[in-house]
Design an enzyme around this catalytic site. Structure first.
Site, PDB file in Angstrom:
ATOM      1  NE  ARG A  35      -4.396  -1.755   2.034  1.00 18.70           N
ATOM      2  CZ  ARG A  35      -5.064  -1.764   2.826  1.00 18.70           C
ATOM      3  NH1 ARG A  35      -5.257  -1.062   4.125  1.00 18.70           N
ATOM      4  NH2 ARG A  35      -6.185  -2.656   2.588  1.00 18.70           N
ATOM      5  CG  ASP A 139     -13.621   6.772   8.109  1.00 18.57           C
ATOM      6  OD1 ASP A 139     -14.275   5.735   7.785  1.00 18.57           O
ATOM      7  OD2 ASP A 139     -12.402   6.711   7.973  1.00 18.57           O
TER       8      ASP A 139
HETATM    9  C1  LIG Z   1     -14.142  -1.490   7.142  1.00 18.86           C
HETATM   10  S1  LIG Z   1     -14.443   0.207   6.955  1.00 18.86           S
HETATM   11  C2  LIG Z   1     -16.314   0.081   7.992  1.00 18.86           C
HETATM   12  C3  LIG Z   1     -17.300   0.677   7.347  1.00 18.86           C
HETATM   13  C4  LIG Z   1     -18.721   0.570   7.563  1.00 18.86           C
HETATM   14  N1  LIG Z   1     -18.846   1.006   9.117  1.00 18.86           N
HETATM   15  C5  LIG Z   1     -19.035  -0.756   7.350  1.00 18.86           C
HETATM   16  O1  LIG Z   1     -19.348  -1.616   8.178  1.00 18.86           O
HETATM   17  O2  LIG Z   1     -19.295  -1.261   6.013  1.00 18.86           O
HETATM   18  C6  LIG Z   1     -13.621   0.764   8.729  1.00 18.86           C
HETATM   19  C7  LIG Z   1     -13.228   2.062   8.506  1.00 18.86           C
HETATM   20  O3  LIG Z   1     -12.797   2.788  10.124  1.00 18.86           O
HETATM   21  C8  LIG Z   1     -12.170   3.860   9.674  1.00 18.86           C
HETATM   22  N2  LIG Z   1     -11.123   3.868  10.777  1.00 18.86           N
HETATM   23  C9  LIG Z   1     -10.021   3.184  11.104  1.00 18.86           C
HETATM   24  N3  LIG Z   1      -9.479   3.636  12.377  1.00 18.86           N
HETATM   25  C10 LIG Z   1     -10.150   4.796  12.828  1.00 18.86           C
HETATM   26  C11 LIG Z   1     -10.275   5.701  13.943  1.00 18.86           C
HETATM   27  N4  LIG Z   1      -9.215   5.597  14.630  1.00 18.86           N
HETATM   28  N5  LIG Z   1     -11.210   6.619  13.908  1.00 18.86           N
HETATM   29  C12 LIG Z   1     -12.036   6.792  12.818  1.00 18.86           C
HETATM   30  N6  LIG Z   1     -12.346   5.961  12.007  1.00 18.86           N
HETATM   31  C13 LIG Z   1     -11.268   4.978  11.875  1.00 18.86           C
HETATM   32  C14 LIG Z   1     -11.240   3.492   8.262  1.00 18.86           C
HETATM   33  O4  LIG Z   1     -10.891   4.637   7.912  1.00 18.86           O
HETATM   34  C15 LIG Z   1     -12.514   2.716   7.666  1.00 18.86           C
HETATM   35  O5  LIG Z   1     -13.096   3.522   6.709  1.00 18.86           O
END
Ligand SMILES: C[S@@+](CC[C@H](N)C(=O)[O-])C[C@H]1O[C@@H](n2cnc3c(N)ncnc32)[C@H](O)[C@@H]1O
Length: 271
Positions: A35, A139
């Site tokens: 990445r 996010d």
């Molecule tokens: C796999 S996605 C989940 C999306 C949605 N909630 C779903 O279940 O389809 C995980 C998201 O968590 C976000 N994320 C990771 N660490 C985070 C943090 N410390 N604070 C806020 N968001 C975070 C990532 O950027 C990513 O967009």
């Protein structure tokens, strides 16, 4: 470019843990390497060590954000884990609140936030849902938030949305935009997005009636999971609904919760 050394890998992932709570197992080294490599090459840098120096220097917060954008996993789609949306609808039909405030706490590209908005708009249309409602998506990744605000999606990600609902809430792209859909303005104006790092104290938002915190806890270590869940639950009203990913199991937390189903909870002790 030289391969990613173990010590450099540990420093890069250590920084990610410090900044946003993400934990990377040793097995994720190839993923992190693949990445970051294209970005390092685009910047014309010698290798991972130079990139690490840049993002740890504190002088280029923009590049640290790019690294976060590249190292977060943003997989999502509309009406993922549909039982949660069914449960929310049942609850609203049973309780008939006049207003509702919903938070999609790791919203990624916004699929989850717009899914809730479709559900609420459709209930309202049938005069069965709250007249006042809003959805906030947050996010840590800048890149996904910019995309969420544009509300343009590959149609494939709306595969769980009925044709009727699709026609009501989306515009289909034509020509160069074939295969894409955009959420209509009438729905977009009820959904807002902002940057919130769940790993840090959260201020200036809430309280909410419903919180989705789905498929993000898996990227945190156990103490971080617990801290994040309790921090998020502080912003949920007593009696409010709380959803985590069904694969994430029961997360230990201080806040009393009633279990409603897989990954579905109500805030408050069982009476
Ligand atoms: C796999 S996605 C989940 C999306 C949605 N909630 C779903 O279940 O389809 C995980 C998201 O968590 C976000 N994320 C990771 N660490 C985070 C943090 N410390 N604070 C806020 N968001 C975070 C990532 O950027 C990513 O967009």
């Amino acid at each position: 470019m030289n391969p990613l050394r173990d010590d450099t890998y540990r420093q890069i992932t250590g920084l990610m843990h410090e900044v946003c709570g993400l934990s990377f197992a040793d097995s994720k080294k190839p993923l992190v390497s693949s990445r970051l490599s294209p970005r390092i090459q685009r910047l014309g840098m010698g290798g991972f060590e130079d990139y690490l120096a840049l993002i740890t220097s504190g002088q280029d917060q923009g590049e640290l954000q790019v690294a976060i954008d590249l190292l977060t996993t943003n997989e999502t789609y509309f009406f993922r884990e549909p039982a949660h949306f069914d449960l929310l609808q049942q609850e609203l039909l049973a309780t008939r609140p006049t207003s509702l405030s919903v938070w999609s706490a790791a919203s990624s590209f916004g699929d989850e936030a717009y899914s809730v908005a479709m559900l609420l708009a459709d209930l309202q249309l049938r005069t069965q849902g709250p007249a006042q409602w809003s959805v906030l998506g947050t996010d840590i990744s800048d890149r996904v938030l910019r995309s969420a605000a544009q509300a343009i999606f590959p149609q494939e990600r709306l595969r769980q949305v009925s044709d009727e609902r699709l026609r009501r809430h989306c515009l289909r792209g034509e020509g160069e935009s074939e295969g894409l859909v955009q959420i209509k303005e009438s729905l977009r104006r009820r959904v807002h997005f902002g940057q919130v790092n769940l790993f840090h104290p959260i201020e200036g938002i809430g309280p909410f009636d419903v919180v989705f915190l789905r498929n993000v806890l898996i990227y945190f270590d156990p103490p971080t999971k617990t801290a994040v869940v309790d921090r998020v639950l502080k912003l949920l009203r007593p009696g409010g609904l709380f959803f985590i990913g069904t694969a994430e199991g029961r997360v230990p937390c201080e806040t009393p919760l009633q279990v409603l189903g897989p990954g579905a909870f109500r805030k408050g002790a069982v009476s």
